[in-house]
Design a protein around this motif. Sequence first.
Motif: not given
Ligand code: 5GP
Length: 192
Positions: A18-21, A26-28, A97-101, A124-134, A156-158
């Motif tokens: 479930n990683v979108l590059k 955006l990220n590099h 914070i637990y890092s998704f990536t 403000i952030d680049d990605f929202l997945a499970n919401g841990k970073a937020l 956002e990965k809804g």
């Molecule tokens: P969360 O904490 O909401 O699960 O994930 C958000 C954080 O994980 C973002 O700050 C971002 O750095 C990273 N992240 C989550 N999913 C992706 C993804 O699909 N692609 C990339 N490039 N980063 C992600």
Amino acid sequence: MKELEERIRKEGTVKPGNVLKVDAFLNHQCDVALFDQMGQAWAEHFAGKQIDKILTIEASGIGIACCAARHFNNVPVVFAKKAQSINLDGDQYSTSIYSFTKQREFPVIVAKKFLNPGERVLIIDDFLANGKALRGLLDICQHAEVEVVGIGIAIEKGFQGGGDDLRAEGYDVDSLAIVESMDPESGTIVFR
Ligand code: 5GP
């Protein structure tokens, strides 16, 4: 935001897990004209709200937050730093914070002098997945006694639910592109 969805469709790649590059813009490698349009879109969404500061997290949040700040009266941008360890000397807010990536927990800190009680903050952030970073950034905001006016997210990965949980709690989450589903085999990306 149509332009962002188009760029994701054209240049994004779906990876397993479930990683979108989106490192092409955006990220590099960073497309600052696109970042500027994103800032404009958030400014329209949060128009009329007083915002004293933008809070983000290193590294990918910094570029978009700085471009966004140009649309919010050049307010200061504060970024949470990923620390090696939490230094308990009392001059910084810290959380974990637990890092998704990266699939591990890491400490983040913000110096107390950069968040003052009562300030109105846009996250403000680049990605929202499970919401841990937020959740980590919100935890810091709570300790700092600042008011979170809203949350601006690029992608956002809804289907991972973090955004909807935050909306249900009353947060104003403005995601510029919401991916509803993505398929690593075909590369198909469906937006909400
Ligand atoms: P969360 O904490 O909401 O699960 O994930 C958000 C954080 O994980 C973002 O700050 C971002 O750095 C990273 N992240 C989550 N999913 C992706 C993804 O699909 N692609 C990339 N490039 N980063 C992600």
